[in-house]
Design a protein around this motif. Structure first.
Motif, PDB file in Angstrom:
ATOM      1  N   HIS A   1       0.987  -1.322   0.165  1.00 55.65           N
ATOM      2  CA  HIS A   1      -0.114   0.122  -0.499  1.00 55.65           C
ATOM      3  C   HIS A   1       1.086   1.249  -0.224  1.00 55.65           C
ATOM      4  O   HIS A   1       1.060   2.027   1.465  1.00 55.65           O
ATOM      5  N   PRO A   2       1.495   1.821  -1.232  1.00 57.12           N
ATOM      6  CA  PRO A   2       2.139   3.281  -1.022  1.00 57.12           C
ATOM      7  C   PRO A   2       1.697   4.465  -0.772  1.00 57.12           C
ATOM      8  O   PRO A   2       0.370   4.564  -0.270  1.00 57.12           O
ATOM      9  N   VAL A   3       2.144   5.006  -0.274  1.00 56.71           N
ATOM     10  CA  VAL A   3       2.055   6.486   0.365  1.00 56.71           C
ATOM     11  C   VAL A   3       2.026   6.989  -0.713  1.00 56.71           C
ATOM     12  O   VAL A   3       2.051   7.320  -2.187  1.00 56.71           O
ATOM     13  N   LEU A   4       1.293   8.576  -0.525  1.00 54.44           N
ATOM     14  CA  LEU A   4       0.609   9.101  -1.501  1.00 54.44           C
ATOM     15  C   LEU A   4       1.332   9.863  -3.021  1.00 54.44           C
ATOM     16  O   LEU A   4       1.800   9.455  -3.811  1.00 54.44           O
ATOM     17  N   VAL A   5       3.078  10.719  -2.047  1.00 55.88           N
ATOM     18  CA  VAL A   5       3.968  10.454  -2.430  1.00 55.88           C
ATOM     19  C   VAL A   5       4.306   9.806  -3.631  1.00 55.88           C
ATOM     20  O   VAL A   5       5.253   9.876  -4.398  1.00 55.88           O
ATOM     21  N   GLN A   6       4.857   8.525  -2.847  1.00 56.95           N
ATOM     22  CA  GLN A   6       5.434   7.030  -4.334  1.00 56.95           C
ATOM     23  C   GLN A   6       4.468   7.279  -5.075  1.00 56.95           C
ATOM     24  O   GLN A   6       4.886   7.127  -6.369  1.00 56.95           O
ATOM     25  N   LYS A   7       2.777   7.269  -4.987  1.00 61.94           N
ATOM     26  CA  LYS A   7       2.066   7.507  -6.161  1.00 61.94           C
ATOM     27  C   LYS A   7       2.468   8.432  -6.536  1.00 61.94           C
ATOM     28  O   LYS A   7       2.379   8.098  -7.508  1.00 61.94           O
ATOM     29  N   LEU A   8       2.353   9.751  -6.832  1.00 61.49           N
ATOM     30  CA  LEU A   8       2.849  11.017  -7.320  1.00 61.49           C
ATOM     31  C   LEU A   8       4.151  10.604  -7.904  1.00 61.49           C
ATOM     32  O   LEU A   8       4.250  11.041  -9.262  1.00 61.49           O
ATOM     33  N   LEU A   9       5.518  10.208  -8.071  1.00 58.90           N
ATOM     34  CA  LEU A   9       6.416   9.595  -7.647  1.00 58.90           C
ATOM     35  C   LEU A   9       5.977   9.140  -8.827  1.00 58.90           C
ATOM     36  O   LEU A   9       7.255   8.993 -10.067  1.00 58.90           O
ATOM     37  N   LEU A  10       5.770   8.214  -9.299  1.00 51.80           N
ATOM     38  CA  LEU A  10       5.230   7.700 -10.313  1.00 51.80           C
ATOM     39  C   LEU A  10       4.373   8.000 -11.877  1.00 51.80           C
ATOM     40  O   LEU A  10       4.825   6.835 -12.527  1.00 51.80           O
ATOM     41  N   SER A  11       3.915   8.712 -11.204  1.00 52.80           N
ATOM     42  CA  SER A  11       3.390   9.399 -12.316  1.00 52.80           C
ATOM     43  C   SER A  11       3.602  10.431 -13.091  1.00 52.80           C
ATOM     44  O   SER A  11       4.791  10.306 -12.784  1.00 52.80           O
ATOM     45  N   PRO A  12       2.733  11.113 -13.880  1.00 53.71           N
ATOM     46  CA  PRO A  12       3.693  11.671 -15.484  1.00 53.71           C
ATOM     47  C   PRO A  12       4.498  12.753 -14.503  1.00 53.71           C
ATOM     48  O   PRO A  12       5.200  13.551 -15.117  1.00 53.71           O
ATOM     49  N   VAL A  13       3.740  13.325 -13.413  1.00 57.13           N
ATOM     50  CA  VAL A  13       4.046  15.118 -12.610  1.00 57.13           C
ATOM     51  C   VAL A  13       5.655  14.785 -11.847  1.00 57.13           C
ATOM     52  O   VAL A  13       5.604  14.760 -11.015  1.00 57.13           O
ATOM     53  N   GLY A  14       5.660  13.496 -11.834  1.00 56.69           N
ATOM     54  CA  GLY A  14       7.257  12.418 -10.481  1.00 56.69           C
ATOM     55  C   GLY A  14       8.070  13.426 -10.959  1.00 56.69           C
ATOM     56  O   GLY A  14       8.551  13.767  -9.730  1.00 56.69           O
ATOM     57  N   PRO A  15       8.237  13.787 -11.956  1.00 53.06           N
ATOM     58  CA  PRO A  15       9.292  14.423 -11.327  1.00 53.06           C
ATOM     59  C   PRO A  15      10.079  15.692 -11.066  1.00 53.06           C
ATOM     60  O   PRO A  15      10.304  16.309 -10.050  1.00 53.06           O
ATOM     61  N   LEU A  16       8.678  16.710 -11.043  1.00 59.03           N
ATOM     62  CA  LEU A  16       8.498  17.910  -9.969  1.00 59.03           C
ATOM     63  C   LEU A  16       8.269  17.095  -8.971  1.00 59.03           C
ATOM     64  O   LEU A  16       8.382  17.954  -7.995  1.00 59.03           O
ATOM     65  N   ILE A  17       7.353  16.331  -8.838  1.00 57.34           N
ATOM     66  CA  ILE A  17       7.056  16.101  -7.230  1.00 57.34           C
ATOM     67  C   ILE A  17       8.863  15.835  -6.812  1.00 57.34           C
ATOM     68  O   ILE A  17       9.164  15.806  -5.714  1.00 57.34           O
ATOM     69  N   GLY A  18       9.108  14.880  -7.016  1.00 59.68           N
ATOM     70  CA  GLY A  18      10.886  15.311  -6.774  1.00 59.68           C
ATOM     71  C   GLY A  18      11.157  16.022  -6.293  1.00 59.68           C
ATOM     72  O   GLY A  18      12.267  16.238  -5.510  1.00 59.68           O
ATOM     73  N   ARG A  19      11.487  16.815  -7.623  1.00 64.19           N
ATOM     74  CA  ARG A  19      11.991  18.277  -6.854  1.00 64.19           C
ATOM     75  C   ARG A  19      11.595  18.662  -6.696  1.00 64.19           C
ATOM     76  O   ARG A  19      12.311  20.507  -5.494  1.00 64.19           O
ATOM     77  N   LEU A  20      10.316  18.733  -5.744  1.00 63.26           N
ATOM     78  CA  LEU A  20       9.576  19.966  -4.640  1.00 63.26           C
ATOM     79  C   LEU A  20       9.685  19.097  -3.484  1.00 63.26           C
ATOM     80  O   LEU A  20       9.716  19.302  -2.187  1.00 63.26           O
ATOM     81  N   PHE A  21       9.870  17.670  -2.779  1.00 64.38           N
ATOM     82  CA  PHE A  21      10.264  17.496  -1.612  1.00 64.38           C
ATOM     83  C   PHE A  21      10.998  18.219  -0.528  1.00 64.38           C
ATOM     84  O   PHE A  21      12.617  18.101  -1.377  1.00 64.38           O
ATOM     85  N   ASN A  22      10.855  17.946  -0.163  1.00 61.71           N
ATOM     86  CA  ASN A  22      11.626  18.157   1.169  1.00 61.71           C
ATOM     87  C   ASN A  22      11.572  18.044   2.609  1.00 61.71           C
ATOM     88  O   ASN A  22      10.790  17.213   2.309  1.00 61.71           O
TER      89      ASN A  22
END
Length: 297
Positions: free
Chosen positions: A147-168
């Motif tokens: 059961h992945p958490v939301l950020v993992q699902k987002l990282l795997l999505s088309p917006v993943g590169p952006l999500i990674g850069r915004l991760f802090n």
């Protein structure tokens, strides 16, 4: 008595280096060279420092080896790399070869590292490495119970590169608050250290590449589970029960799928039992190894 652990700066100072496919990787060793080799394999998105509470007490018994895998911690994080669990298994075999460790390897793995351990277990069944035992901590051993958490699902999505850069650090704290036990949350200083490891060498920029392990797990699922079902390598699962990613629900699946399943459930503990309850993990691990040794006599 609480285990004292190792400060991150002291841990980094003990790093040794080896080269894998042109990339420089950090690894650590401890314990007597003639002791049984124990390979510790860390999870996502952290690094080998996850084992720092267990490192010294385990080194009293075993020859320890751990590395920050490619893309993690203080190891190289190539920006355009196609990260793979199979390659991470290759990396560990290369490190063992460099250290002239040829057989009888024991594994202790967590999270992403569980998948690498499953690959090594499959390779053991194929005669490509010789393992002596394997202990899993919380991880996605079975894609159907992960059961992945939301950020993992987002990282795997088309917006993943952006999500990674915004991760802090703030987002890391929020993510960890969801997966740690309610009474074993990491403190501010520990979160700072986790963030130091993740953010080192622009790590968040490749998180969307590292997360591709999730579909890779699905691709390898049947081969890995078949190996776990067929192997004679002694195995144990030590699992934090309240982990929403791979807690008690995963243990129940393990008991269904794995013959004579050896499982330990840590009540009130979340996804990181080696940092949330290191004393309990150490006790259950040493108990397991004692039983393995007795069975071999």
């Amino acid at each position: 008595m609480a285990l004292p652990g190792i400060a991150l700066d002291q841990w980094r100072a003990q790093c040794q280096h080896f080269e894998f496919k042109g990339h420089q990787l950090c690894y650590w060793t401890a314990g007597p060279e003639d002791a049984p080799p124990l390979l510790l394999i860390h999870g996502f998105p952290t690094a080998s420092w996850d084992w720092h509470y267990l490192w010294r007490p385990l080194a009293e018994h075993y020859r320890l080896i751990a590395c920050d895998m490619l893309g993690f911690g203080y190891s190289a994080k190539p920006a355009g790399h196609a990260y793979s669990l199979l390659e991470q298994a290759d990396l560990h075999q290369a490190l063992l070869a460099q250290l002239r460790i040829t057989d009888g390897v024991h594994l202790l793995a967590h999270d992403y590292g569980d998948s690498v351990a499953q690959e090594l277990l499959a390779r053991h069944q194929e005669g490509r490495i010789k393992l002596a035992s394997c202990v899993f901590l919380n991880g996605g051993l079975f894609p159907e119970t992960h059961h992945p958490v939301l950020v993992q699902k987002l990282l795997l999505s088309p917006v993943g590169p952006l999500i990674g850069r915004l991760f802090n650090r703030k987002k890391l704290e929020a993510s960890f608050a969801k997966v740690f036990g309610p009474d074993t949350l990491p403190g501010s200083a520990e979160l700072d250290d986790f963030w130091t490891l993740i953010s080192h060498d622009n790590g968040p920029a490749i998180m969307h590449r590292l997360i591709r392990y999730m579909p890779e797990r699905r691709q390898q699922r049947d081969r890995w589970v078949a190996a776990m079902q067929a192997t004679q390598v002694p195995m144990r699962l030590i699992d934090g029960a309240v982990d929403p990613i791979s807690g008690l629900h995963m243990v129940e699946r393990y008991r269904v799928l794995i013959p004579q399943a050896d499982t330990v459930v840590l009540d009130g503990i979340g996804h990181y039992p080696q940092t949330e309850a290191p004393e309990a993990v150490l006790a259950h691990y040493l108990e397991f190894r004692q039983a393995v040794a007795q069975a071999a006599d």
